[in-house]
Design a protein around this motif. Structure first.
Motif, PDB file in Angstrom:
ATOM      1  N   LEU A 155      16.902  53.668  63.218  1.00 33.07           N
ATOM      2  CA  LEU A 155      16.286  52.502  63.845  1.00 33.07           C
ATOM      3  C   LEU A 155      16.128  51.365  62.847  1.00 33.07           C
ATOM      4  N   VAL A 156      15.574  51.691  61.663  1.00 33.68           N
ATOM      5  CA  VAL A 156      15.246  50.634  60.717  1.00 33.68           C
ATOM      6  C   VAL A 156      16.479  50.176  59.930  1.00 33.68           C
ATOM      7  N   SER A 158      19.790  51.019  60.195  1.00 34.99           N
ATOM      8  CA  SER A 158      21.053  50.739  60.879  1.00 34.99           C
ATOM      9  C   SER A 158      20.885  49.696  61.963  1.00 34.99           C
ATOM     10  N   SER A 159      19.977  49.999  62.892  1.00 34.03           N
ATOM     11  CA  SER A 159      19.868  49.140  64.060  1.00 34.03           C
ATOM     12  C   SER A 159      19.253  47.781  63.709  1.00 34.03           C
ATOM     13  N   ARG A 160      18.136  47.781  62.984  1.00 33.80           N
ATOM     14  CA  ARG A 160      17.447  46.521  62.688  1.00 33.80           C
ATOM     15  C   ARG A 160      18.118  45.763  61.543  1.00 33.80           C
ATOM     16  N   LEU A 161      18.320  46.467  60.429  1.00 35.42           N
ATOM     17  CA  LEU A 161      18.805  45.782  59.228  1.00 35.42           C
ATOM     18  C   LEU A 161      20.335  45.803  59.110  1.00 35.42           C
ATOM     19  N   GLY A 162      20.971  46.675  59.851  1.00 32.29           N
ATOM     20  CA  GLY A 162      22.429  46.732  59.843  1.00 32.29           C
ATOM     21  C   GLY A 162      23.026  47.137  58.506  1.00 32.29           C
TER      22      GLY A 162
END
Lengths: 349, 272
Positions: A155-156, A158-162
């Motif tokens: 979540l943090v 990968s998804s948010r910070l990429g």
């Protein structure tokens, strides 16, 4: 010869453990719900076909005879067939195992690179801020459920910070030549740097997730054995000869702490392979863990037990390797004076 | 000439002061014995010279040929350790690193000072042979557990003296050894000290050990020095009641066997 006797003893013990493992696997095949004859004959088989399969599989034989057949089959590498893939279980596992070993190797690397220095520093600065901080970090890593930590990192990071790919082992549309089955190595062999860095990026998060709970254990083990070594007279005397702190800590104290450390690392390698069950599912990776989860969900009895056997064998082999490594790092063992395996310090779970 | 000069040394652990202003000097090439019961502060005093115990806080002065060591920088202390002051501990079993060969440990003081491995090895083997270890060149690559207690203590002595310190601090070097070996190790220590012109500060609770070994004796009690005298004078004519008591507690062959030895309580009562 002491060394030869020690090695022979270890080999024999490994054989005994393997036999126990096969017995356990056989008991599981026999007592678990689900009829192997029905599974082998197929879902829509008639009663006659099931009876025929039962006859063919020798399921009407006495238990001991069945066990003998099972044992000889296992020793010949026949772990039965998967009802789902219709292939030999061993062939299935051979396809997915390299990917799991890659994950475990990466996690082990992270485990050692973070856990060992953390333990050394905590011991060196015991009771100080750094020690307390290390304890808190280690505790957090140890108590967080693996799948939950995996989701959180996804979540943090990968998804948010990429920063990292979300799941999988390669980007969409990327392929590697099938040489070793280990994707990062195959990517490296393909000579394409972009492909290699993609494979590596896909490996980092799952490896970190897998390593998290183990770092705490190895850090605590290293800390407690380092405290013992650092307080020892030989460390004080090494300082008294004018040796610098780095030399004292690494060459004297850590060198002694290697013995309990290698025991724990060996056990951890086996545990890690078991924990891949959780990590591979979370990150949609191929591997023996994911294979096992599928097998359980599909009631694929032989696949489940085959996976257990293979993980057990890896465990036995790593422990054997650790025993041999100990022979090298612990001179007292070579003369048969030290206990064969030093008692594991308190931090072992 | 004075080699080691300790002036008004106080050592405390946290709030608790265990050594209360000790004055002591060791002449170059002299052998001085620091005597006292367990807990008298003799070990703490001697170890304060090298400052290996980080928990101890020191005040006063410890100077080695004029170089002040109390408050010295870590790098200064490190250059003193091993090359100017060597240390031997009580228990040779725990003094040696169990996973390193004794040769590696003997060579270490030279190797960290930049001596080539080959030369360090030659010097190490020669020293070990001098210290009475038979077959020194073959045994050089053995591990500590392959040696007996007395042999191990010879290895510890080799480590302490190989870099040719001016002062050797021997903290109960024979207490953990059996009686027959005790005498051998003490004689050896004496010979090596004389050969090399090395001063020795011998810490012991055993007055019997002192007589044949030391030039001077310093008696400590409750963290203070009660008497300092040349060894012959101390045995012939002890001044302080405590020293008299200690001498009375030593079993002797020429004494009336019916007479009991002086107990610690009796010493306490006399010495006050």
């Amino acid at each position: 010869m002491n060394v030869a006797r020690y090695v022979a003893r270890r080999l024999l013990l490994s054989g005994v453990v393997f036999f126990g493992l096969v017995v356990l696997a056989f008991v599981l095949v026999t007592v678990l719900p689900g009829d192997p004859a029905r599974a082998a004959a197929g879902r829509n088989a008639t009663a006659a076909q099931v009876a025929e399969a039962r006859e063919r599989l020798g399921l009407d034989d006495p238990v001991l005879v069945q066990f003998w057949h099972y044992l000889t089959n296992v020793l010949q590498g026949d772990l039965g067939n998967s009802v789902f893939t219709h292939r030999a279980v061993l062939a299935d596992i051979a396809d997915v195992l390299p990917s799991s070993l890659e994950l475990v190797a990466a996690a082990m690397l992270i485990n050692i690179v973070i856990g060992v220095p953390l333990g050394v520093l905590a011991a060196y600065r015991r009771g100080r801020t750094l020690d307390v901080m290390a304890r808190i970090v280690a505790l957090l890593g140890a108590t967080m459920p693996v799948f939950w930590l995996g989701l959180l990192l996804q979540l943090v990071l990968s998804s948010r910070l990429g920063l990292f790919p979300l799941y999988g082992q390669l980007g969409f549309g990327e392929r590697v030549p099938d040489i070793t089955g280990v994707i990062t190595i195959d990517a490296l062999l393909s000579g394409d740097p972009a492909l290699f860095s993609s494979a590596l990026a896909h490996l980092i998060l799952p490896a970190l997730t897998l390593a998290a709970s183990f770092i705490a254990v190895i850090a605590r083990t290293v800390r407690s054995s380092m405290i013992t070594s650092l307080d020892a007279d030989y460390v004080t005397l090494a300082r008294a000869t004018g040796a610098g702190e780095l030399r004292v800590v690494v060459r004297h104290a850590l060198r002694n702490a290697l013995v309990p450390m290698s025991t724990i690392l060996g056990m951890q390698l086996g545990w890690m392979l078991g924990v891949t069950v959780l990590v591979e599912s979370t990150f949609s990776r191929q591997g023996i863990g994911a294979y096992m989860v599928d097998a359980v969900l599909q009631n694929d009895l032989y696949a489940v037990i085959g996976s257990i056997l293979v993980i057990g064998v890896v465990f036995i082999v790593t422990n054997l390797v650790v025993d041999l490594v100990q022979l090298w790092i612990n001179p007292r063992l070579r003369d048969g004076l030290a206990p064969a395996r030093p008692a594991a310090p308190e931090a072992v779970r | 000439m004075t080699l080691l000069e300790i002036r008004d040394l106080k050592v405390s652990y946290g709030e608790r002061e265990v050594v209360h202003g000790v004055n002591l000097s060791v002449g170059a090439g002299c052998r001085t014995a620091l005597v006292g019961e367990s807990g008298s502060g003799k070990s703490v005093t001697a170890r304060a010279v090298l400052q290996l115990d980080v928990a101890a806080s020191l005040s006063g002065s410890v100077s080695l040929k004029g170089q002040e060591l109390v408050g010295a920088k870590a790098s200064e202390l490190r250059s003193v350790r091993g090359s100017r002051v060597g240390l031997v501990f009580q228990d040779p079993l725990t003094s040696l690193n169990p996973v390193m060969t004794i040769g590696w440990q003997i060579m270490q003081p030279l190797v960290i000072r930049g001596v080539k491995k080959k030369e360090a090895r030659e010097r190490g083997i020669a020293l070990l042979a001098r210290l009475g270890v038979k077959d020194a060149s073959r045994r050089f690559d053995d591990y500590p557990h392959q040696f007996s207690g007395g042999m191990r203590q010879r290895v510890v002595i080799a480590i302490a003296v190989i870099a040719e310190p001016e002062l050797l601090i021997a903290d109960e070097p024979t207490t953990a050894l059996d009686v027959r070996v005790q005498a051998q190790v003490l004689d050896l220590l004496h010979e090596v000290a004389v050969e090399r012109g090395m001063a020795v500060l011998l810490i012991t609770h055993d007055l019997g050990v002192v007589a044949g070994f030391a030039d001077d004796v310093v008696v400590m009690r409750h963290g203070r020095i009660v008497e300092t005298a040349p060894v012959a004078q101390l045995f012939a004519d002890p001044q302080h009641p405590y020293t008299k008591g200690l001498l009375g507690a030593v079993p002797r062959l020429d004494r009336d066997p019916a007479q009991r030895l002086v107990s610690v309580e009796e010493i306490e009562a006399v010495a006050g």
